[in-house]
Design an enzyme around this catalytic site. Structure first.
Site, PDB file in Angstrom:
ATOM      1  N   ASP A  17       4.571  75.332   3.544  1.00  0.00           N
ATOM      2  CA  ASP A  17       5.047  73.950   3.587  1.00  0.00           C
ATOM      3  C   ASP A  17       6.483  73.871   3.069  1.00  0.00           C
ATOM      4  OD1 ASP A  17       4.929  71.283   4.084  1.00  0.00           O
ATOM      5  OD2 ASP A  17       3.521  70.792   2.478  1.00  0.00           O
ATOM      6  N   HIS A  34      11.989  76.181  10.199  1.00  0.00           N
ATOM      7  CA  HIS A  34      10.849  76.930  10.744  1.00  0.00           C
ATOM      8  C   HIS A  34      11.265  78.369  11.057  1.00  0.00           C
ATOM      9  CE1 HIS A  34       8.589  73.312  10.732  1.00  0.00           C
ATOM     10  NE2 HIS A  34       9.133  72.756  11.797  1.00  0.00           N
ATOM     11  N   LEU A 128      -4.255  95.839   7.708  1.00  0.00           N
ATOM     12  CA  LEU A 128      -4.222  94.416   7.337  1.00  0.00           C
ATOM     13  C   LEU A 128      -4.549  93.572   8.559  1.00  0.00           C
ATOM     14  CD1 LEU A 128      -3.107  92.013   5.408  1.00  0.00           C
ATOM     15  CD2 LEU A 128      -0.984  92.283   6.692  1.00  0.00           C
TER      16      LEU A 128
HETATM   17  C1  FPP Z   1       5.466  73.185   7.274  1.00  0.00           C
HETATM   18  O1  FPP Z   1       6.733  72.696   6.940  1.00  0.00           O
HETATM   19  C2  FPP Z   1       5.557  74.204   8.324  1.00  0.00           C
HETATM   20  C3  FPP Z   1       4.962  74.138   9.530  1.00  0.00           C
HETATM   21  C4  FPP Z   1       4.114  73.009   9.932  1.00  0.00           C
HETATM   22  C5  FPP Z   1       5.170  75.196  10.529  1.00  0.00           C
HETATM   23  C6  FPP Z   1       5.120  76.581   9.978  1.00  0.00           C
HETATM   24  C7  FPP Z   1       5.345  77.548  11.064  1.00  0.00           C
HETATM   25  C8  FPP Z   1       6.136  78.632  10.978  1.00  0.00           C
HETATM   26  C9  FPP Z   1       6.885  79.040   9.778  1.00  0.00           C
HETATM   27  C10 FPP Z   1       6.235  79.520  12.150  1.00  0.00           C
HETATM   28  C11 FPP Z   1       5.176  80.560  11.970  1.00  0.00           C
HETATM   29  C12 FPP Z   1       5.285  81.602  12.972  1.00  0.00           C
HETATM   30  C13 FPP Z   1       4.441  82.646  13.002  1.00  0.00           C
HETATM   31  C14 FPP Z   1       4.618  83.696  14.010  1.00  0.00           C
HETATM   32  C15 FPP Z   1       3.320  82.750  12.060  1.00  0.00           C
HETATM   33  P1  FPP Z   1       7.066  71.182   7.255  1.00  0.00           P
HETATM   34  O2  FPP Z   1       7.673  71.127   8.612  1.00  0.00           O
HETATM   35  O3  FPP Z   1       5.849  70.357   7.080  1.00  0.00           O
HETATM   36  O4  FPP Z   1       8.121  70.897   6.150  1.00  0.00           O
HETATM   37  P2  FPP Z   1       8.346  69.515   5.386  1.00  0.00           P
HETATM   38  O5  FPP Z   1       7.084  69.228   4.644  1.00  0.00           O
HETATM   39  O6  FPP Z   1       9.472  69.849   4.472  1.00  0.00           O
HETATM   40  O7  FPP Z   1       8.697  68.485   6.391  1.00  0.00           O
END
Ligand code: FPP
Length: 238
Positions: A17, A34, A128
């Protein structure tokens, strides 16, 4: 189970997050966060292999996330596609089995195929398991498990008297066969489980940190593991 201290957890799961906030702090679009978040997934996967953790799972996209702006969803899906394509050789090299769990019905054909190919290719790797929860929610999982159990048993003799046990439900969850998480990490200072693995985290240790996901790298992960190793788990016993 007797009271026990823990060294290396078998299954660590992470609610990643804070990508959006991380990007905003730098005057950038959310997608920038992201992208940097993928680097954190890579770093944590590397440390998990080094430490002998057997399962590392990450909550990449919830059912609720489908309500985000279309551009962000498309960007995230593209990112996922690219990351899988890029990382597949590294998974092979490091003995990582890649899996994706969630409601695939809303994913594009292209992404589904890439996921499927990578899962098949890496299915015999045993160092893993890296599990991505995508289009997933805990309530969805419990409901689909109950429905699956009903479908499979409702035609049987005496079905009217049938009682579903906790073991029956667990055996039909999308995580069947995967040990319940020992440690759940959530970054960015949010103190919620947000409809993640509701059933499977009944006895999981929680670790919350204010660090935003793109900043959560090996040192931060090691800190969480150190904290976990000092916890005493009693599983409801004295
Ligand atoms: C939360 O931050 C993050 C997500 C909802 C997306 C996470 C996805 C990735 C990091 C890509 C993963 C890729 C692979 C291959 C596993 P948020 O957008 O909710 O952040 P905020 O709370 O600050 O708005």
């Amino acid at each position: 189970m007797a009271s026990e201290k823990n060294n290396v957890p078998e299954h660590v799961t992470i609610i990643m997050d804070g990508n959006g906030r991380w990007a905003r702090q730098r005057g950038q679009e959310r997608l920038y966060g992201h992208k940097e978040g993928v680097e954190s997934v890579r770093a944590c996967t590397e440390l998990a292999v080094e430490k002998g953790i057997k399962y590392l799972s990450v909550f990449a996209f919830s059912e609720e996330n489908w309500d985000r702006p279309v551009a962000e969803i498309e960007g995230l899906m593209q990112l996922m596609l690219k990351a899988i394509t890029m990382e597949t050789p590294t998974f092979q090299k490091n003995g990582v089995r890649f899996r994706v769990i969630g409601d695939f019905s809303r994913l594009s054909e292209k992404l589904r195929k890439e996921i499927d190919d990578c899962m098949k290719l890496t299915c015999n790797n045993s160092n893993l398991q890296l599990i991505i929860f995508l289009s997933y929610s805990g309530k969805w999982d419990i409901v689909q498990a109950a429905n699956k159990f009903m479908r499979e048993n409702s035609e049987k003799e005496g079905a009217g008297q049938l009682q579903m046990t906790a073991e029956d439900l667990a055996a039909n969850l999308s995580t069947a066969g995967i040990p319940d998480p020992d440690l759940l990490i959530r970054t960015s200072g949010e103190l919620r489980i947000s409809n993640y693995m509701l059933w499977q985290t009944a006895y999981t240790e929680y670790y919350f940190t204010d660090i935003l996901w793109p900043d959560f790298r090996k040192t931060e992960f090691q800190q969480a593991l150190d904290t976990y190793s000092k916890r005493e788990r009693r599983f409801g016993k004295v």
